[in-house]
Write an enzyme that holds these catalytic residues in place. Structure first.
Site, PDB file in Angstrom:
ATOM      1  CG  ASP A 165       2.661  -5.299  11.858  1.00 62.96           C
ATOM      2  OD1 ASP A 165       2.891  -6.374  10.817  1.00 62.96           O
ATOM      3  OD2 ASP A 165       1.727  -4.535  11.860  1.00 62.96           O
ATOM      4  CE1 TYR A 168       6.747  -3.958   8.170  1.00 64.18           C
ATOM      5  CE2 TYR A 168       7.023  -3.041  10.409  1.00 64.18           C
ATOM      6  CZ  TYR A 168       6.342  -3.990   9.247  1.00 64.18           C
ATOM      7  OH  TYR A 168       5.424  -4.310  10.058  1.00 64.18           O
ATOM      8  CG  HIS A 215      -1.858  -6.534  13.306  1.00 60.24           C
ATOM      9  ND1 HIS A 215      -2.857  -5.886  13.567  1.00 60.24           N
ATOM     10  CD2 HIS A 215      -0.827  -6.045  12.274  1.00 60.24           C
ATOM     11  CE1 HIS A 215      -2.373  -4.688  12.729  1.00 60.24           C
ATOM     12  NE2 HIS A 215      -1.474  -4.907  12.099  1.00 60.24           N
ATOM     13  CG  ASP A 229      -0.136  -7.790   6.746  1.00 63.75           C
ATOM     14  OD1 ASP A 229      -1.113  -7.297   7.244  1.00 63.75           O
ATOM     15  OD2 ASP A 229       1.122  -7.241   6.845  1.00 63.75           O
ATOM     16  CD  GLU A 267      -2.304  -3.799   7.880  1.00 59.78           C
ATOM     17  OE1 GLU A 267      -1.377  -3.670   8.879  1.00 59.78           O
ATOM     18  OE2 GLU A 267      -2.388  -3.088   6.844  1.00 59.78           O
ATOM     19  CG  HIS A 288      -0.650  -0.525   2.533  1.00 60.26           C
ATOM     20  ND1 HIS A 288       0.030   0.046   3.296  1.00 60.26           N
ATOM     21  CD2 HIS A 288      -1.208  -1.656   3.210  1.00 60.26           C
ATOM     22  CE1 HIS A 288       0.129  -0.424   4.224  1.00 60.26           C
ATOM     23  NE2 HIS A 288      -0.662  -1.807   4.122  1.00 60.26           N
ATOM     24  CG  HIS A 293       0.707  -0.978  11.526  1.00 62.57           C
ATOM     25  ND1 HIS A 293       0.188  -1.744  10.622  1.00 62.57           N
ATOM     26  CD2 HIS A 293       0.679   0.393  11.145  1.00 62.57           C
ATOM     27  CE1 HIS A 293      -0.255  -0.839   9.543  1.00 62.57           C
ATOM     28  NE2 HIS A 293      -0.043   0.145   9.949  1.00 62.57           N
ATOM     29  CG  HIS A 335       6.165  -8.236   7.892  1.00 59.12           C
ATOM     30  ND1 HIS A 335       5.070  -8.696   7.029  1.00 59.12           N
ATOM     31  CD2 HIS A 335       5.105  -7.615   8.704  1.00 59.12           C
ATOM     32  CE1 HIS A 335       3.900  -8.310   6.827  1.00 59.12           C
ATOM     33  NE2 HIS A 335       3.796  -7.457   8.041  1.00 59.12           N
TER      34      HIS A 335
END
Ligand code: FEO
Length: 397
Positions: free
Chosen positions: A165, A193, A79, A83, A81, A25, A146, A224
């Site tokens: 994250d 990041y 989390h 991903d 989100e 994004h 985040h 990640h």
């Protein structure tokens, strides 16, 4: 058959490698990414996080290397989100009775909003514990690192922090650990990041670091990129420094130009900083991506931004950079110096709007707004050079 990787006895990386991700994004991910999930084989088979939608088959194949996924007892979602949570529906199809652990209240409401009410949700808060057999897992909520729902999961008996994250990097690799990869590259990716994902939440990052400080940690396993094993103190120390919002004597010159006058000004400003002994990086927005420049704003004390006037405003490339900067610059950041500049024909509105945006981002403008009418001339550029050198000298007094 895709393979799982054991990272501690009975704990496996079962994530996926997104080799070809190039834009997360708006953040350019030149080295791809990974969506790390981890399986703990204890009396209760426990999966920590899932992966981005579209990669479910890869996740399930790695799980099948070390377990029967239909036997998963507990799925921990650190989390919401997508991903990390995007493959929850596929996993829950395999083990519909599994306990779905998530943070309260935001993890719970977020997962329900995305995936419905139909799961066996188990909301947790900071300090809550969950026995999975020989191990007891505990949870620390890391709000806004985040999203509001973020949390980390800790296994005291393994000294292992599943940090989601936090401490991540968008970095695809065949290696899993920091001591198997190019450390400067991983640290550079971790900085990019941080700057592009969590920089606005510096105060929350500092709180999260305080909350995990008492934990005895051998391994930090983010969601990640590479797992921190040999260099965990280095990444913790960098997060402490970045979240302190401290700056360095370092200047960024960011500009776009129509007929090269603003560019000529940018070169003079860069040279004045160099003459003053301050390291500089210069970015033409025609050829540099804003997410790469953002990495540098994390620690640069000086930011000179240049645009000529176009249609009573600034160039769209400069506006996009400043819009992105405004969203990412943390509130309450002190000691950052902005230098708006640019050329104009009959109205200096481009540089004026740059100045307004820099101020809105929290930059002080002690040198004012530096403008140049029509094309560059040697006397005007010399004057600009001198203004910058004298201004820097005063600021350093
Ligand atoms: Fe990697 Fe906020 O998700």
């Amino acid at each position: 058959m895709l393979h799982a990787v054991e990272i501690k006895p009975d704990i496996y990386w079962v994530g996926v490698i997104d080799w070809n991700e190039r834009n997360f994004h708006g953040y350019t991910t030149d080295r791809g990414s990974t969506y790390n999930a981890y399986l703990i084989k204890d009396e209760k088979l426990t999966l920590i996080d899932t992966c981005k939608p579209g990669f479910e088959d890869e996740l399930i194949e790695r799980l099948e290397d070390v377990c029967d996924p239909t036997k998963i007892d507990i799925l921990i979602s650190n989390h919401v989100e997508q991903d990390h949570s995007g493959s929850i529906p596929r996993i829950m199809e395999l083990c519909p009775n599994a306990l779905l652990v998530t943070g309260a209240p935001h993890g719970l409401s977020g997962l329900k909003a995305h995936y419905g009410d139909g799961y066996n949700y188990h909301p947790v808060k900071t300090g809550d514990e969950l026995s999975i057999g020989k191990r007891t897992l505990s949870f620390v909520q890391t709000t806004m690192v985040h999203w509001p729902d973020n949390m980390v999961t800790y296994s005291a008996s393994d000294k292992l922090l599943f940090s989601n994250d936090a401490f991540g990097q968008h970095f695809a690799s065949s290696k899993r650990f920091d001591d198997e990869e190019d450390l400067p590259e991983i640290l550079a990716q971790a900085k990019k990041y941080y700057a592009n994902i969590v920089m606005p939440y510096a105060k929350n990052v500092a709180k999260a670091l305080e909350a995990v400080a008492p934990l005895d940690i051998d391994i930090i396993a983010p969601a990640h990129g590479i797992i921190w094993r040999s260099h965990k103190d280095e990444i913790l120390s960098r997060y402490r420094r970045w979240s302190s919002m401290e700056t360095e004597e370092y200047a960024l010159i960011v500009y776009d130009s129509m007929w090269h006058t603003t560019e000529a000004m940018a070169l003079q400003i860069a040279d004045a900083f160099m003459e003053s002994g301050i390291p500089v990086r210069l970015f033409d927005l025609k050829v540099n991506h804003i997410s790469d420049i953002m990495t540098e704003t994390l620690t640069a004390k000086y930011l000179a931004v240049g645009s000529p006037t176009l249609n009573s405003g600034m160039l769209p490339t400069v506006a996009a950079f400043l819009c992105y900067l405004r969203g990412l610059t943390p509130k309450g950041r002190a000691g950052i110096v902005g230098i708006p500049f640019g050329s104009y024909g009959w109205a200096p509105l481009g540089p004026k709007k740059v100045a307004e945006e820099l101020e809105a981002c929290g930059y002080a403008l002690p040198l004012g707004t530096l403008t140049h009418q029509w094309t560059e001339d040697e006397a005007g550029l010399d004057e600009l050079h001198q203004t910058i050198r004298e201004g820097i000298a005063k600021l350093r007094d």
